[in-house]
Design an enzyme around this catalytic site. Structure first.
Site, PDB file in Angstrom:
ATOM      1  N   GLU A  84      53.159 -26.364  33.620  1.00 51.77           N
ATOM      2  CA  GLU A  84      54.078 -25.370  33.061  1.00 51.77           C
ATOM      3  C   GLU A  84      53.517 -23.957  33.214  1.00 51.77           C
ATOM      4  OE1 GLU A  84      56.897 -24.668  29.125  1.00 51.77           O
ATOM      5  OE2 GLU A  84      55.259 -26.130  29.017  1.00 51.77           O
TER       6      GLU A  84
ATOM      7  N   CYS B 226      63.275 -35.859  26.991  1.00 54.67           N
ATOM      8  CA  CYS B 226      62.823 -34.715  26.192  1.00 54.67           C
ATOM      9  C   CYS B 226      63.594 -33.430  26.463  1.00 54.67           C
ATOM     10  CB  CYS B 226      61.330 -34.476  26.433  1.00 54.67           C
ATOM     11  SG  CYS B 226      60.354 -35.979  26.254  1.00 54.67           S
TER      12      CYS B 226
ATOM     13  N   PHE C 283      60.642 -36.456  31.117  1.00 57.72           N
ATOM     14  CA  PHE C 283      60.401 -37.594  31.995  1.00 57.72           C
ATOM     15  C   PHE C 283      61.651 -37.821  32.853  1.00 57.72           C
ATOM     16  CE2 PHE C 283      57.086 -40.052  29.242  1.00 57.72           C
ATOM     17  CZ  PHE C 283      56.112 -39.173  29.660  1.00 57.72           C
TER      18      PHE C 283
ATOM     19  N   HIS D  47      56.357 -33.568  18.802  1.00 58.41           N
ATOM     20  CA  HIS D  47      57.335 -33.639  19.889  1.00 58.41           C
ATOM     21  C   HIS D  47      58.517 -34.491  19.427  1.00 58.41           C
ATOM     22  CE1 HIS D  47      59.256 -33.919  23.634  1.00 58.41           C
ATOM     23  NE2 HIS D  47      58.221 -34.082  24.437  1.00 58.41           N
TER      24      HIS D  47
ATOM     25  N   HIS E  12      57.521 -25.846  26.763  1.00 59.85           N
ATOM     26  CA  HIS E  12      57.624 -27.282  26.512  1.00 59.85           C
ATOM     27  C   HIS E  12      56.310 -27.755  25.904  1.00 59.85           C
ATOM     28  CE1 HIS E  12      59.442 -31.153  26.740  1.00 59.85           C
ATOM     29  NE2 HIS E  12      58.480 -31.651  27.513  1.00 59.85           N
TER      30      HIS E  12
ATOM     31  N   LYS F 190      55.287 -27.406  19.190  1.00 63.75           N
ATOM     32  CA  LYS F 190      54.999 -28.834  19.044  1.00 63.75           C
ATOM     33  C   LYS F 190      53.654 -29.045  18.359  1.00 63.75           C
ATOM     34  CE  LYS F 190      57.648 -30.650  22.995  1.00 63.75           C
ATOM     35  NZ  LYS F 190      58.266 -29.404  23.498  1.00 63.75           N
TER      36      LYS F 190
END
Length: 402
Positions: free
Chosen positions: A305, A162, A390, A331, A294, A326
């Site tokens: 975050e 991502c 990830f 996403h 994010h 998002k």
């Protein structure tokens, strides 16, 4: 070290087929997430996504091109055309020899994989099309953009889940800033909204069945999207000399690795990337007005975050605006940072802060100004864009108004 600016932007995503419609939808808090329209959707537990609708590839590309262009490549070429047209650059001579393309994608030609596995395993065929490999390879989109626009300089694809687009744009920025290239085409794309792509994400058990609600106490997971965002990064003096319309300046970046867990985010890793971007850009934390988060809508990401933002910005964190688009477009995995960079450009150029829609309940672990549900007018001179992937791959870009 050269200054780097953005002189062209292009996109296609669930909110719009170009930049103007995307920014308008963001400003209006439009939700582009809806019921998925794809083969065997009834076999999926997750049946929603930020799907690009009304995109007719057959009308854009001829038969030979269609045999080579996976959907993620089609999206990339559409966005690249808009960006390069806006920039006004024509790549020839020395400019073509030194300029290149760096793009991000996590999965590459996922639809092509899916179609051909079906052909072999379900339909029992023993042969596939001879162009399957060049169609599905992760560098296909970058290669086709380089061929379409005569980009003969450094060209490659970055794949860091991502964070792919932010890593790609960071590399392009470095090349222009160092003087290696006068201009670079950069960004990213993704198209995983096919049966196999969604089924794989279902297995992680991080997907929402109804909506993406970043930072809301009742958030229950992420929602996949698809699309592309492409930009022209150009050396400032080069752009100025030709009278280009400059969208904003890219001032710095940083990358970090959590080195801890393959899926769980790390506060310290995210914080080091944000702090590093500010340091690289020589920006004081008090000067930052907006963070495009994010903000996936998962329990773990959002609180981690927010904690990282609080650590990096200290008392200023309470005065920051932070939102996750998002919630509107889903996403886009490897392409997500590229589309989200548009929200930063909108904040810097137009003073419009894209909202976090779907916000319903305050979460004490996300106690920041997340611009809930409605866009806001505000003067912003510095913005940063976060991407945390990830594998613990983190990449943050810092931008200034110009």
């Amino acid at each position: 070290m050269k200054r780097v600016v953005i002189t062209g932007a292009g996109t296609i995503n669930a909110l719009g087929h170009d930049v103007a419609s995307t920014l308008s939808a963001m400003a209006e808090g439009t939700c582009g997430i809806g019921a998925l329209d794809l083969r065997d959707v009834e076999r999926l537990s997750i049946q929603i996504g930020g799907q690009v609708r009304g995109f007719e590839a057959e009308g854009r590309y001829n038969r030979q091109q269609m045999s080579l262009y996976d959907r993620f490549t089609q999206f990339t070429l559409a966005a690249a055309k808009e960006a390069i047209d806006q920039s006004g650059l024509i790549f020839s001579g020395e400019l073509a020899a030194k300029s290149g393309v760096v793009l991000g994608t996590a999965g590459g030609g996922v639809s092509t994989w899916d179609d051909n596995y079906r052909s072999v395993y379900e339909d029992g065929k023993n042969r596939v099309h001879p162009f399957v490999v060049p169609k599905l390879m992760n560098n296909a989109a970058a290669s086709h953009v380089s061929m379409e626009y005569n980009l003969k300089g450094p060209s490659f694809t970055v794949s860091t889940a991502c964070a792919s687009s932010n890593h790609a744009m960071a590399q392009a920025f470095s090349m222009v800033r160092s003087g290696m290239a006068p201009a670079m085409v950069t960004g990213g794309s993704e198209s995983m909204l096919c049966f196999g792509g969604v089924k794989a994400w279902e297995g992680l058990r991080v997907m929402s069945r109804d909506a993406c609600r970043p930072f809301s106490a009742n958030r229950n997971g992420m929602v996949q999207g698809e699309g592309a965002g492409v930009f022209v990064f150009e050396e400032y003096a080069h752009a100025k000399a030709r009278g280009a319309d400059i969208l904003c300046e890219v001032s710095g970046f940083a990358m970090s690795s959590d080195a801890s867990d393959i899926v769980m985010p790390s506060k310290s890793g995210a914080a080091r990337a944000m702090a590093g971007a500010l340091s690289d850009a020589r920006i004081n934390r008090e000067d930052v007005g907006y963070i495009n988060a994010h903000g996936t809508g998962t329990a773990a990401n959002d609180k981690t975050e927010c904690a990282a933002v609080a650590d990096v910005f200290g008392p200023h964190a309470d005065r920051l605006m932070i939102s996750s688009t998002k919630s509107m477009h889903g996403h886009l995995i490897g392409g997500t940072g590229a589309v989200e960079l548009l929200a930063c450009i909108m904040a810097l150029r137009e003073g419009v802060i894209a909202p976090t829609i779907g916000y319903e309940e305050p979460d004490p672990e996300c106690a920041l100004d997340v611009v809930p549900n409605e866009a806001r007018q505000a003067k912003v001179t510095v913005a940063i864009s976060n991407a945390f992937a990830f594998g613990g791959m983190n990449a943050v870009l810092a931008l200034r108004a110009i």
